[in-house]
Write an enzyme that holds these catalytic residues in place. Structure first.
Site, PDB file in Angstrom:
ATOM      1  N   HIS A  72       0.843  -1.199   0.000  1.00 54.15           N
ATOM      2  CA  HIS A  72       0.000   0.000   0.000  1.00 54.15           C
ATOM      3  C   HIS A  72       0.873   1.242   0.000  1.00 54.15           C
ATOM      4  O   HIS A  72       1.803   1.353   0.786  1.00 54.15           O
ATOM      5  CB  HIS A  72      -0.897   0.028   1.251  1.00 54.15           C
ATOM      6  CG  HIS A  72      -2.039  -0.936   1.188  1.00 54.15           C
ATOM      7  ND1 HIS A  72      -3.117  -0.866   2.033  1.00 54.15           N
ATOM      8  CD2 HIS A  72      -2.281  -1.983   0.358  1.00 54.15           C
ATOM      9  CE1 HIS A  72      -3.965  -1.838   1.734  1.00 54.15           C
ATOM     10  NE2 HIS A  72      -3.474  -2.530   0.732  1.00 54.15           N
ATOM     11  N   TYR A 200      -8.686   5.420   8.037  1.00 55.16           N
ATOM     12  CA  TYR A 200      -8.745   5.784   9.450  1.00 55.16           C
ATOM     13  C   TYR A 200      -9.784   6.892   9.579  1.00 55.16           C
ATOM     14  O   TYR A 200      -9.615   7.970   8.999  1.00 55.16           O
ATOM     15  CB  TYR A 200      -7.385   6.309   9.931  1.00 55.16           C
ATOM     16  CG  TYR A 200      -6.313   5.250  10.093  1.00 55.16           C
ATOM     17  CD1 TYR A 200      -5.589   4.781   8.998  1.00 55.16           C
ATOM     18  CD2 TYR A 200      -6.011   4.735  11.353  1.00 55.16           C
ATOM     19  CE1 TYR A 200      -4.595   3.819   9.156  1.00 55.16           C
ATOM     20  CE2 TYR A 200      -5.007   3.774  11.519  1.00 55.16           C
ATOM     21  CZ  TYR A 200      -4.315   3.320  10.417  1.00 55.16           C
ATOM     22  OH  TYR A 200      -3.330   2.373  10.572  1.00 55.16           O
ATOM     23  N   PRO A 292      -2.780   0.259  18.983  1.00 57.09           N
ATOM     24  CA  PRO A 292      -2.621  -0.227  17.611  1.00 57.09           C
ATOM     25  C   PRO A 292      -2.804   0.820  16.508  1.00 57.09           C
ATOM     26  O   PRO A 292      -2.583   0.519  15.343  1.00 57.09           O
ATOM     27  CB  PRO A 292      -3.699  -1.307  17.502  1.00 57.09           C
ATOM     28  CG  PRO A 292      -4.698  -0.960  18.540  1.00 57.09           C
ATOM     29  CD  PRO A 292      -3.960  -0.296  19.650  1.00 57.09           C
ATOM     30  N   LYS A 296       2.286  -0.344  14.931  1.00 60.85           N
ATOM     31  CA  LYS A 296       3.722  -0.486  15.176  1.00 60.85           C
ATOM     32  C   LYS A 296       4.126  -1.744  15.956  1.00 60.85           C
ATOM     33  O   LYS A 296       5.311  -2.091  15.997  1.00 60.85           O
ATOM     34  CB  LYS A 296       4.244   0.743  15.948  1.00 60.85           C
ATOM     35  CG  LYS A 296       4.298   2.003  15.114  1.00 60.85           C
ATOM     36  CD  LYS A 296       5.514   2.001  14.208  1.00 60.85           C
ATOM     37  CE  LYS A 296       5.418   2.979  13.066  1.00 60.85           C
ATOM     38  NZ  LYS A 296       4.908   2.419  11.817  1.00 60.85           N
ATOM     39  N   TYR A 384       4.773   6.266   9.760  1.00 62.11           N
ATOM     40  CA  TYR A 384       3.888   5.147   9.442  1.00 62.11           C
ATOM     41  C   TYR A 384       4.620   4.053   8.651  1.00 62.11           C
ATOM     42  O   TYR A 384       4.508   2.866   8.964  1.00 62.11           O
ATOM     43  CB  TYR A 384       2.669   5.653   8.666  1.00 62.11           C
ATOM     44  CG  TYR A 384       1.526   4.668   8.637  1.00 62.11           C
ATOM     45  CD1 TYR A 384       0.632   4.578   9.701  1.00 62.11           C
ATOM     46  CD2 TYR A 384       1.345   3.814   7.559  1.00 62.11           C
ATOM     47  CE1 TYR A 384      -0.410   3.667   9.693  1.00 62.11           C
ATOM     48  CE2 TYR A 384       0.303   2.899   7.539  1.00 62.11           C
ATOM     49  CZ  TYR A 384      -0.568   2.832   8.604  1.00 62.11           C
ATOM     50  OH  TYR A 384      -1.601   1.914   8.597  1.00 62.11           O
TER      51      TYR A 384
HETATM   52  C1  PHB Z   1      -4.977  -4.358  10.864  1.00 63.54           C
HETATM   53  O1  PHB Z   1      -5.100  -4.554   9.636  1.00 63.54           O
HETATM   54  O2  PHB Z   1      -5.218  -5.262  11.675  1.00 63.54           O
HETATM   55  C2  PHB Z   1      -4.543  -3.041  11.361  1.00 63.54           C
HETATM   56  C3  PHB Z   1      -4.205  -2.051  10.468  1.00 63.54           C
HETATM   57  C4  PHB Z   1      -3.805  -0.810  10.926  1.00 63.54           C
HETATM   58  C5  PHB Z   1      -3.752  -0.550  12.276  1.00 63.54           C
HETATM   59  C6  PHB Z   1      -4.074  -1.547  13.186  1.00 63.54           C
HETATM   60  C7  PHB Z   1      -4.480  -2.787  12.733  1.00 63.54           C
HETATM   61  O3  PHB Z   1      -3.381   0.676  12.708  1.00 63.54           O
END
Ligand code: PHB
Ligand code: APR
Length: 390
Positions: A72, A200, A292, A296, A384
């Site tokens: 991505h 997000y 989460p 990280k 990120y």
């Molecule tokens: C996930 O795909 O499980 C995932 C992706 C991004 C995050 C946390 C979990 O910030």
């Protein structure tokens, strides 16, 4: 039983360390209290930084990742009825790869076993002894029997609830921590993702995240109260809430499907320093936890053991102690960068139970700044995708 490095825990940290040591010709035994089936199917996060992907590839673990991992080059921030893309690769030259943590764990277990490595499942470390001597011992239980693993060093890779951290005498470690007044409800669903990149979302009802695992499987999260009971969230309620928080841009809707798994995870920031005492070296979730939101956790675990692998190689290969002595300080630099980034992402995207109007305005101003200032967006993007040097 005797080995050079005794490793407690077969998560990404313990398994990767065992693999790296093997590549350096150093023997290890991994003790894991759960079954192989359990660790290979435990659903967790799934974002690999560029550096983690490079590490897996460089050490020969990247074959399935190459085929099935999804690269991505951006993420989407959704707020105020708008959607904005943060073009991570354009801003940093690097990308992330979406690949479930349990897939990394499967690939590492397969590689260790194929190379004749020792990974003992259903073997629970109960006590570490002699850590301040030349020959520490891990006391463990397997098949109802007490056994001992004698080693030169112990690597505590046994996660937040493990025993290793507790083996350090009182007064040596210092704990830094923060809990958040919310948790994440995570859902794995048999539904083709309606997005190409992670979304997000900041919504007045709380945070939501749209992620994925494959062209058929979606991974979704909702901010919920910290002590929430999963029974309060039947599937219909989950989908309704996801729609409310994510379907905020005209003409876009998510795809629903059967829920395969759901669970609630508390949010916590936690660091213990130093990450070493005498012959015990701690790595991954055993010594640090991040919320989460910044994705990280697994990346930090892998970065720790990359350092530790080199440090053991220098000790066994050249009788050098400098890398082992410097392990904690070197690892903590990355840990604290990730702590800050994860706290910052979390603060920007979640609402508080008793929301302070001033805080809400600050969140809105921060989001607006990220999507209008290339400098600020670059800061998000480089954290990120992962900073190569910290
Ligand atoms: C996930 O795909 O499980 C995932 C992706 C991004 C995050 C946390 C979990 O910030
Ligand atoms: N004896 C043996 N094994 C143990 C013991 C014990 N006493 N206690 C815990 N374990 C095992 C757990 O069952 C688990 O498989 O240690 C392992 C630790 O693995 P993880 O929790 O995956 O931790 P780590 O390898 O540091 O990886 C961190 O995992 O929780 C996620 O978000 C986190 O992505 C991050 C990653």
């Amino acid at each position: 039983m005797r080995t050079q490095v005794g490793i407690v825990g077969a998560g990404p940290a313990g398994l990767m360390l065992s693999h790296l040591l093997h590549l350096h010709g150093i023997e290890s035994v991994v003790l894991e209290c759960r079954s192989r089936e359990y660790v290979e199917h435990r659903v967790r996060a799934g974002v690999l930084e560029q550096g983690s992907v490079d590490l897996l590839r460089r050490t020969g673990i990247g074959e399935r990742l190459q085929r099935e991992g999804m690269r991505h080059e951006g993420i989407e921030l959704r707020f105020d009825g708008e959607s904005h893309r943060v073009p991570m690769t354009e801003l940093t030259g690097r990308a992330i790869t979406v690949y479930g943590q349990q897939e990394v764990v499967k690939d590492l277990i397969a590689a260790r076993l194929a190379a004749g490595g020792s990974v003992l499942f259903e073997a629970e470390a109960v006590r570490l002894a002699g850590l301040d001597s030349q020959s520490p011992v891990i006391h463990f239980r397997r098949d109802g029997r007490d056994e001992q693993l004698h080693c030169d060093f112990v690597a505590g890779c046994d996660g937040f609830h493990g025993v290793s951290r507790g083996a350090v005498p009182d007064g040596v470690l210092r704990t830094y921590e923060r809990t958040y007044p919310f948790a994440w409800l995570g859902v794995l669903a048999a539904a083709p993702p309606a997005v190409d990149e992670l979304v997000y979302a900041n919504h007045e009802r709380g945070f939501a995240l749209y992620s994925l695992r494959s062209p058929e499987i979606s991974r979704l999260y909702l901010q919920v109260p910290p002590d929430e009971d999963i029974a309060a969230w039947p599937d219909e309620r989950i989908w309704a809430e996801l729609r409310t928080r994510l379907e905020t841009v005209a003409g876009w809707s998510l795809n629903e499907g059967p829920v395969l798994e759901k669970s609630i995870t508390p949010m916590r920031s936690f660091v213990v320093e130093p990450m070493q005492w005498e012959r015990l070296f701690l790595a991954g979730d055993a010594v640090h936890i991040v919320p989460p939101t910044g994705a990280k956790g697994m990346n930090l675990a892998l970065a720790d053991v990359a350092l530790l692998g080199d440090a053991f190689a220098a000790w066994y290969g050249q009788h050098r102690t400098d890398l082992l002595d410097g392990y904690s300080a070197a690892a903590l630099r990355r840990v604290w960068r990730a702590q800050h980034f994860s706290w910052w992402m979390t603060s920007m995207l979640h609402r508080l139970e008793k929301d302070d109007p001033y805080e809400a305005k600050l969140r809105a101003a921060t989001l607006r700044y990220v999507v209008t200032s290339p400098a600020y967006a670059t800061s998000l993007a480089e954290n990120y995708v992962g900073l190569p040097e910290v």
